[in-house]
Motif scaffolding. Structure first.
Motif, mmCIF file in Angstrom:
data_model
loop_
_atom_site.group_PDB
_atom_site.id
_atom_site.type_symbol
_atom_site.label_atom_id
_atom_site.label_comp_id
_atom_site.label_asym_id
_atom_site.label_seq_id
_atom_site.Cartn_x
_atom_site.Cartn_y
_atom_site.Cartn_z
ATOM 1 N N HIS A 127 0.700 -1.274 -0.085
ATOM 2 C CA HIS A 127 -0.126 0.054 -0.047
ATOM 3 C C HIS A 127 0.882 1.185 -0.045
ATOM 4 O O HIS A 127 1.647 1.538 1.019
ATOM 5 N N SER A 128 0.891 1.884 -1.179
ATOM 6 C CA SER A 128 1.722 3.191 -1.270
ATOM 7 C C SER A 128 0.760 4.251 -0.704
ATOM 8 O O SER A 128 -0.215 4.431 -1.254
ATOM 9 N N LEU A 129 1.338 4.679 0.280
ATOM 10 C CA LEU A 129 0.352 5.700 1.054
ATOM 11 C C LEU A 129 0.609 7.243 0.581
ATOM 12 O O LEU A 129 0.015 8.151 1.094
ATOM 13 N N SER A 130 1.740 7.393 -0.173
ATOM 14 C CA SER A 130 2.003 8.757 -0.489
ATOM 15 C C SER A 130 0.955 9.471 -1.472
ATOM 16 O O SER A 130 0.688 10.466 -1.551
ATOM 17 N N GLY A 131 0.663 8.311 -2.411
ATOM 18 C CA GLY A 131 -0.446 8.966 -3.435
ATOM 19 C C GLY A 131 -1.736 8.152 -3.502
ATOM 20 O O GLY A 131 -1.992 7.772 -2.251
ATOM 21 N N ASP A 132 -2.469 8.295 -4.559
ATOM 22 C CA ASP A 132 -3.834 7.771 -4.417
ATOM 23 C C ASP A 132 -3.902 6.490 -5.012
ATOM 24 O O ASP A 132 -4.948 5.924 -5.745
ATOM 25 N N GLN A 133 -2.859 5.566 -4.776
ATOM 26 C CA GLN A 133 -2.635 4.412 -5.711
ATOM 27 C C GLN A 133 -3.328 3.292 -5.167
ATOM 28 O O GLN A 133 -3.670 3.065 -3.739
ATOM 29 N N ILE A 134 -3.658 2.357 -6.096
ATOM 30 C CA ILE A 134 -4.259 1.373 -5.634
ATOM 31 C C ILE A 134 -3.280 0.217 -4.806
ATOM 32 O O ILE A 134 -2.314 0.166 -5.516
ATOM 33 N N PRO A 135 -3.616 -0.582 -4.045
ATOM 34 C CA PRO A 135 -2.649 -1.492 -3.746
ATOM 35 C C PRO A 135 -2.195 -2.444 -4.703
ATOM 36 O O PRO A 135 -3.000 -2.668 -5.430
ATOM 37 N N ALA A 136 -1.220 -2.909 -4.259
ATOM 38 C CA ALA A 136 -0.758 -4.152 -5.202
ATOM 39 C C ALA A 136 -0.547 -5.344 -4.551
ATOM 40 O O ALA A 136 0.058 -5.365 -3.410
ATOM 41 N N SER A 137 -0.517 -6.450 -5.083
ATOM 42 C CA SER A 137 -0.386 -7.689 -4.672
ATOM 43 C C SER A 137 0.639 -8.475 -5.141
ATOM 44 O O SER A 137 0.790 -8.401 -6.495
ATOM 45 N N LEU A 138 1.383 -9.166 -4.446
ATOM 46 C CA LEU A 138 2.580 -9.895 -4.980
ATOM 47 C C LEU A 138 2.268 -11.493 -4.577
ATOM 48 O O LEU A 138 2.230 -11.629 -3.124
ATOM 49 N N ALA A 139 2.225 -12.400 -5.414
ATOM 50 C CA ALA A 139 2.256 -13.706 -4.852
ATOM 51 C C ALA A 139 3.515 -14.467 -4.472
ATOM 52 O O ALA A 139 4.492 -14.187 -4.790
#
Lengths: 351, 463
Positions: A127-139
């Motif tokens: 979860h990049s909290l600096s911007g408005d980014q959608i979280p990314a998932s890594l398997a």
């Protein structure tokens, strides 16, 4: 031992059920405690006294908690699969992402404003909290059991004794580039910088990185701690070692407890281990010495954390889950704060 | 010597070692103990100063750091108290000293025993008898026995095949024993009855001791005797193999045996003549019997009948113990039996068989019965097979047992470890999460940011 060097959070302010995590704030001596009683507790720790400031209710048992960018922001995750942000001043919560299984570990990188959560669904969420980014998932190849960060690296310990080391800068790049899709979550693929197999034969319980970014310690359910270095050169790898601890001989039988918690001292670089035997020991990873071992705590040690200035050590005691039992073992829930003396956690002459 | 002592110090050494009241650790000398106590138990956590006693530390903490000392650090749970003033070995309450010495003693004996078990050596002087080694020995002997028996049998078989008919195998042993025996034999009338009285003991004596001595106490056996003689001719074949016996004989139980063959072969004229005369069963047997029978009347003369028989050296080997008797009797007999279709023979056979069996297997009445019913012709092979098989089994079993013990030792080692939690894939938290009381019920509590939550939920689940 002088009794004044150690105190407990008053009983009426204790969590009502087992504790899953304790974390000190980055800039103060505030302490977050996550519990299976579905609450996150916030305490103010001063010399000799721990005071409950607030508690935050969740809809399911909380498995981990950590501070965010300052002492007023926190994150939590738990059995409801959610990763939340908590505003510690207002108590407001919002969900950042949801795993497909209980989310069990959280770490926050202040330099990158990146919150990383791990789950038994074998993924990491970024979860990049600096911007408005959608979280990314890594398997991941297996369920994640423990996370630890250094300023540059992320160490993920998983089931099947797998261990991945990622470079944070790479991950950050991938995450920032991945925000193309419209789904609730982006999927990224990242090769770990190093894939390792745990040097311990049993399930990894905890992993903690050295504050000097040189390596990490990992512990297993079988009373053992391994110390390894990031540097892949043969010289550095030859330095890795493991040792037994948290064992007791009872009637000739070696009773081996899991090592539930590891925490490095932010100043001295020594580390503490907490085991199912209710014992906390402080070790010097470089000199390979035990510096001290504290008296048995009233229950299994579930979590440990040093305060940022290294003056306090928080020890979460709660009954541990044991083989062959249907329910939690015996023991009372308590948070013990140990006020460390000047040299109490300092390594021997080496430093 | 010195080194050895260091490896396994004796009890007094252990008892004399200084030890720490607080943690029960022991030390090479008092100085080290004192520095241990200063470092581990009497050290101030605040400033690192090492005090000499717990009381000193309490005063120090109180005066310098304004704190109170409540317990001694790093001490056993029951020894944390400040009431006892300890310095080195001074001040330890008597009952604690006694308890410590007791545990040291127990540990010491346990060590000795473990060592004995581990090395297979008898426990060192002064130690308690170790139970571990005792059972081991008999086992080994049994295996050796079996092998010997196997060898004997093979030899006999070979003899059978070579069957030329020559001097009696039986005789040899008897000869051997004779010299020494004769005095014993003298007693025999008196001595035997008791020996013979148990059904088992008696038969062996018969075989080995054709001499009249036996007859007198137990006339009932005389028939077997004659049979025995019959069988003897075949036994003679046994001669060639007998050299084999000699080495085998080196048994502890049969000291007299070994020499016998030698004498027999070398100096004793009996060997060659004997065989010849015997094969014709009639004549030899007759004389023998006569002499034999005559024996009793002669009162003892065990030696004398033999002398007759052998034509010289007495052959009453009758070794002093039953074992050897059996052996001598049993060995030669089987080869001869099948060949002689004498009516009595089978009987003898079974008997001898029993003996063999007895010798081979751990002596037990039931085992001996097994072979009785076998047709005599089948004996050689079947018995041979049986024995060789048994020997093989024994070898194997001894191997496996040794393997097993090794494994066991390993297992024990492992068993001595008890993991509080042992699961390769499921963490304790996951197991806790499965407990009913932690079951997550989504509707249980509504969260403030309900909308965001739902969006996220559906998103992931859908994906």
């Amino acid at each position: 031992m002088s009794s004044s060097a150690q105190f407990e959070i008053p009983e009426n302010q204790n969590p009502a059920d087992a504790i899953s995590s304790v974390k000190f704030a980055p800039h103060s001596n505030k302490l977050l405690v996550a519990s299976w009683d579905k609450h996150v507790y916030l305490y103010e720790i001063t010399s000799g006294i721990g005071t409950l400031i607030n508690k935050f209710e969740h809809r399911a048992p909380v498995l981990d908690v950590c501070f965010g960018k300052d002492d007023d922001e926190a994150f939590s995750c738990g059995l409801d699969w959610d990763v939340r942000r908590i505003d510690l001043t207002t108590g407001a919560q919002n969900v950042l992402s949801t795993h497909s299984a209980p989310a069990n570990r959280l770490v926050y990188s202040n330099t990158l404003s990146l919150l990383i959560s791990a789950s038994w669904d074998s993924t990491l969420h970024f979860h990049s909290l600096s911007g408005d980014q959608i979280p990314a998932s890594l398997a991941l190849p297996s369920k994640a059991f423990s996370l630890s960060l250094t300023p540059t690296k992320l160490v993920v310990a998983m089931a099947s004794r797998a261990l991945h080391i990622y470079e944070l800068s790479n991950l950050h790049l991938l995450i920032s580039e991945s925000s193309a899709t419209d789904s609730a979550i982006n999927t990224i693929e990242a090769e770990p910088w190093q894939r390792r197999e745990s040097s311990l034969k049993y399930m990894t319980r905890a992993v903690a990185c050295m504050p000097n970014d040189a390596g990490y310690a990992s512990s297993s359910i079988e009373g053992r701690v391994a110390v390894e270095w990031f540097d892949p050169s043969n010289d550095s790898q030859a330095r890795k070692y493991a040792f037994k601890c948290h064992r007791q001989t009872v009637d000739g039988v070696d009773v081996v407890y899991p090592v539930n918690a590891l925490a490095f001292h932010p100043v001295h670089g020594t580390f503490a281990s907490g085991g199912g035997d209710g014992i906390v020991a402080i070790w010097d990873a470089v000199a390979k010495r035990r510096i001290r071992q504290y008296h048995k705590f009233p229950a299994s040690v579930a979590a440990l954390d040093f305060s940022t200035d290294g003056k306090f050590l928080a020890v979460a005691c709660s009954p541990g889950f044991e083989d062959g039992k249907e329910d939690l073992g015996e023991g009372s829930v308590s948070v013990v704060i140990r006020e460390l003396g000047e040299v109490e956690a300092k390594g021997k002459a080496a430093k | 010597m010195v080194k050895k002592k260091r490896n396994h110090p004796d009890l007094q050494d252990k008892l004399d070692r200084p030890w720490c009241y607080y943690c029960e650790r022991d030390f090479d000398d008092l100085k080290i103990l004192i520095s241990h106590q200063k470092a581990k138990h009497f050290k101030c956590e605040r400033c690192g100063r090492r005090l000499n006693t717990a009381g000193g530390l309490a005063v120090h903490l109180n005066q310098v750091h304004k704190e109170t000392l409540t317990s001694v650090e790093n001490a056993l749970p029951t020894r944390q108290g400040l009431e006892v003033e300890i310095f080195g070995m001074e001040g330890i309450p008597e009952e604690v000293v006694n308890a410590h010495q007791l545990t040291v003693q127990q540990q010491h004996y346990a060590d000795i025993q473990n060592r004995a078990v581990a090395t297979g050596n008898p426990p060192g002087g002064g130690g308690v008898q170790s139970n571990g080694s005792a059972p081991k020995k008999p086992k080994i002997e049994a295996a050796a026995d079996l092998k010997k028996r196997l060898a004997e049998f093979k030899a006999r078989k070979a003899a059978l095949e070579a069957r030329g008919g020559t001097s009696s195998g039986d005789v040899t042993p008897m000869d051997a024993g004779q010299g020494t025996q004769s005095p014993a034999v003298g007693h025999s009338p008196a001595g035997f009855p008791p020996a013979g009285s148990p059904p088992y003991g008696a038969p062996p004596q018969h075989f080995s001791g054709p001499p009249g001595a036996q007859a007198s106490p137990q006339p009932a056996y005389s028939p077997p005797f004659s049979q025995h003689q019959f069988s003897q001719p075949p036994l003679q074949h046994g001669f060639p193999p007998q050299p084999h016996y000699a080495p085998q004989v080196s048994f502890p139980p049969q000291p007299g045996y070994a020499p016998s063959p030698v004498q027999h072969f070398g100096g004793n004229p009996y060997g060659p003549p004997g065989p010849q005369s015997f094969p014709p069963s009639g004549p030899p047997s007759g004389p023998y019997q006569q002499q034999y029978q005559g024996g009793p009347p002669r009162q003892f003369g065990a030696a004398s009948p033999m002398t007759d028989f052998n034509g010289g050296p007495p052959r009453y080997a009758s070794p002093t113990n039953g074992m050897s008797h059996q052996r001598q009797g049993s060995l030669p007999a089987p080869p001869g039996l099948p060949q002689k279709p004498v009516s009595n023979v089978p009987h003898v056979n079974s008997y001898q068989l029993q003996q063999m069996h007895q010798g081979q297997a751990p002596p037990g009445a039931p085992g001996q019965q097994e072979l009785k019913g076998l047709p005599s012709s089948a004996f050689d092979e079947s018995v041979d097979e049986l024995i060789s098989a048994a020997a093989r089994n024994a070898e194997e079993s001894s191997k496996t047992t040794s393997l097993n013990t090794e494994k066991k030792a390993k297992k024990d080692k492992e068993k001595n470890i008890k993991l509080i939690y042992n699961d390769e894939t499921v963490s304790p938290e996951e197991k806790m999460a499965a407990l009913p009381r932690y079951a997550f019920v989504p509707d249980h509590k509504e969260v403030i940011m309900q909308d965001a939550l739902e969006g996220a939920l559906t998103g992931t689940v859908g994906a």
